[in-house]
Design an enzyme around this catalytic site. Structure first.
Site, PDB file in Angstrom:
ATOM      1  N   TYR A 141       0.810  -1.215   0.000  1.00 23.41           N
ATOM      2  CA  TYR A 141       0.000   0.000   0.000  1.00 23.41           C
ATOM      3  C   TYR A 141       0.845   1.268   0.000  1.00 23.41           C
ATOM      4  O   TYR A 141       0.398   2.307  -0.466  1.00 23.41           O
ATOM      5  CB  TYR A 141      -0.902   0.027   1.245  1.00 23.41           C
ATOM      6  CG  TYR A 141      -2.177  -0.765   1.112  1.00 23.41           C
ATOM      7  CD1 TYR A 141      -2.147  -2.132   0.877  1.00 23.41           C
ATOM      8  CD2 TYR A 141      -3.412  -0.145   1.233  1.00 23.41           C
ATOM      9  CE1 TYR A 141      -3.315  -2.859   0.775  1.00 23.41           C
ATOM     10  CE2 TYR A 141      -4.596  -0.864   1.135  1.00 23.41           C
ATOM     11  CZ  TYR A 141      -4.536  -2.224   0.906  1.00 23.41           C
ATOM     12  OH  TYR A 141      -5.696  -2.931   0.800  1.00 23.41           O
ATOM     13  N   LYS A 191       4.419 -15.116   2.640  1.00 22.86           N
ATOM     14  CA  LYS A 191       4.645 -15.859   1.392  1.00 22.86           C
ATOM     15  C   LYS A 191       6.161 -16.041   1.268  1.00 22.86           C
ATOM     16  O   LYS A 191       6.800 -15.601   0.308  1.00 22.86           O
ATOM     17  CB  LYS A 191       4.033 -15.071   0.213  1.00 22.86           C
ATOM     18  CG  LYS A 191       4.055 -15.803  -1.114  1.00 22.86           C
ATOM     19  CD  LYS A 191       3.092 -16.982  -1.198  1.00 22.86           C
ATOM     20  CE  LYS A 191       3.268 -17.719  -2.523  1.00 22.86           C
ATOM     21  NZ  LYS A 191       2.457 -18.955  -2.608  1.00 22.86           N
ATOM     22  N   ASP A 223      -1.445 -18.490   0.868  1.00 25.21           N
ATOM     23  CA  ASP A 223      -2.402 -19.263   0.058  1.00 25.21           C
ATOM     24  C   ASP A 223      -3.022 -20.384   0.891  1.00 25.21           C
ATOM     25  O   ASP A 223      -4.233 -20.616   0.863  1.00 25.21           O
ATOM     26  CB  ASP A 223      -1.766 -19.771  -1.243  1.00 25.21           C
ATOM     27  CG  ASP A 223      -0.393 -20.416  -1.051  1.00 25.21           C
ATOM     28  OD1 ASP A 223       0.139 -20.390   0.085  1.00 25.21           O
ATOM     29  OD2 ASP A 223       0.157 -20.946  -2.032  1.00 25.21           O
ATOM     30  N   ASP A 247      -5.844  -7.429   4.167  1.00 25.89           N
ATOM     31  CA  ASP A 247      -7.024  -6.863   3.508  1.00 25.89           C
ATOM     32  C   ASP A 247      -7.837  -7.989   2.873  1.00 25.89           C
ATOM     33  O   ASP A 247      -9.052  -8.091   3.056  1.00 25.89           O
ATOM     34  CB  ASP A 247      -6.578  -5.848   2.457  1.00 25.89           C
ATOM     35  CG  ASP A 247      -7.756  -5.263   1.697  1.00 25.89           C
ATOM     36  OD1 ASP A 247      -8.734  -4.861   2.353  1.00 25.89           O
ATOM     37  OD2 ASP A 247      -7.704  -5.231   0.448  1.00 25.89           O
ATOM     38  N   ASP A 251     -11.692  -9.908   4.244  1.00 28.26           N
ATOM     39  CA  ASP A 251     -12.941 -10.006   3.468  1.00 28.26           C
ATOM     40  C   ASP A 251     -13.363 -11.476   3.387  1.00 28.26           C
ATOM     41  O   ASP A 251     -14.537 -11.814   3.515  1.00 28.26           O
ATOM     42  CB  ASP A 251     -12.769  -9.448   2.034  1.00 28.26           C
ATOM     43  CG  ASP A 251     -13.205  -7.988   1.917  1.00 28.26           C
ATOM     44  OD1 ASP A 251     -13.026  -7.226   2.894  1.00 28.26           O
ATOM     45  OD2 ASP A 251     -13.720  -7.601   0.843  1.00 28.26           O
TER      46      ASP A 251
END
Ligand code: IPM
Ligand code: MG
Length: 341
Positions: A141, A191, A223, A247, A251
């Site tokens: 970001y 990751k 993942d 983020d 969701d």
């Protein structure tokens, strides 16, 4: 207690859900004998329309001077032109950065009577109680360069994923501290099999864990964590992760609770005012119709009372009221959206 709270209604459904949050805070003030002062300021698309920028300096100054900040949502199709120089989201990111809010706490739980509203099999939802700690002022970001340029025969766009060890350490440390008051298990999500920043993240998280011998640490690739969130969500206690991973995963996690409209968040930094907002967006398609789910917003006021004002009993009173309203059958349309109609 006296406290000054800045309200940033923002765009779309923001103003209508902020109005409900304010009513709840006023009820708390009355019942528990507090004095909460409210002042409204511009942030997001409404600020662009009125001032030309997404976060006017006046707004940042008001927030810096307040005890806490309550935010509705920002953004909408009106300001979505990908070539526009100013975007509502810049206001939100600027505010998070300007207030130094490096940790975003997103608690995820499932109300028993809303299990049917989730598309996940009910037995998987048993015992789900997750606290996602999302890093909020670094990563993709904010990494620079972030740019676009013409190249021979096309266009090239760049985003940068960067973290310093200090940025990782402070947010992971907070996650561990929060875990000590919970089930004492931290899942650090990265990751590391691909990204250098994730290898640093994993190393620093491991180092921090040595200071918390009572808390177990587990490293998981993002993942795999995304898959486990829907196959075995009760395995998580505290999850700590990079900005964009957090983020996306939150969701996804909201699906467990029945709706994105249910989840609150608290953004905290090193001592200044905290920022409290639901994790959902401005839902422009339903704005102004009086049908938005206010519960994520209202639950955010409980987090404000708990984390910024230290009012635990009052926070619990709001959380019980939300629980009771849902148990009583209070429903907004979003609580059916995952079900085939
Ligand atoms: C969130 C939102 C924001 C984010 C957007 C509106 C910039 O999706 O708070 O999760 O990506 O952080
Ligand atoms: Mg989001």
């Amino acid at each position: 207690m006296k406290a000054d709270v800045v309200l940033l209604p923002g765009d779309g459904i923001g103003p209508e859900i902020i109005a409900q949050a304010r009513r709840v805070m006023e009820a708390v003030a009355k019942r528990f004998g507090h004095e909460f002062g409210f002042s409204e300021h511009l942030l997001g698309g409404c600020a662009i329309d009125r001032t030309g920028v997404a976060m006017p300096d006046e707004t940042l100054q008001a927030c810096l001077a307040a005890d806490a900040v309550l935010l509705g949502a920002v953004g909408g199709p009106k300001w979505d032109d990908p070539t526009a120089a100013v975007r509502p989201e810049q206001g939100l990111l600027g505010l998070r950065k300007g207030l130094g809010l490096f940790a975003n706490l997103r608690p995820v739980s499932v109300h028993p009577s809303l299990k049917a509203a989730s598309p996940i099999k009910e037995d998987r939802l048993e015992g789900v109680d997750i606290l996602v700690v999302r890093e909020l002022t670094g990563g993709l970001y904010f990494g620079r360069p972030q740019m676009r340029e013409e190249i021979a025969g096309g266009v090239r766009a760049v985003d940068t994923l960067e973290y310093t060890d200090a940025e990782i350490r402070r947010v992971v440390r907070l996650a561990f501290e929060l875990a000590t008051g919970r089930r004492r298990h931290v899942t650090s999500v990265d990751k590391a099999n691909v990204l250098e920043s994730s290898r640093l993240w994993r190393q620093v998280a491991q180092e921090v864990s040595l200071d918390f011998p009572d808390v177990t640490i587990e490293h998981q690739l993002v993942d795999a964590a995304a898959m486990r969130l829907v196959t075995n969500p009760s395995a998580f206690d505290v999850m700590v992760t990079e900005n964009l991973f957090g983020d996306i995963l939150t969701d996804e996690a909201s699906v467990l609770s029945g709706s994105l409209g249910m989840l609150p968040s608290a953004s905290l930094g090193a001592g200044g005012p905290g920022l409290y907002e639901p994790i959902h967006g401005s839902a422009p398609d339903i704005a102004g119709k009086g049908i938005a789910n206010p519960l994520g917003m209202i639950a955010s006021t409980a987090l404000l009372l708990r984390y910024s004002l230290g009012l635990r009993t009052e926070a619990e009173a709001i959380e019980s009221a939300v629980h009771a309203a849902v148990a009583d059958g209070a429903r907004t349309a979003d609580l059916g959206i995952f079900r085939p109609t």
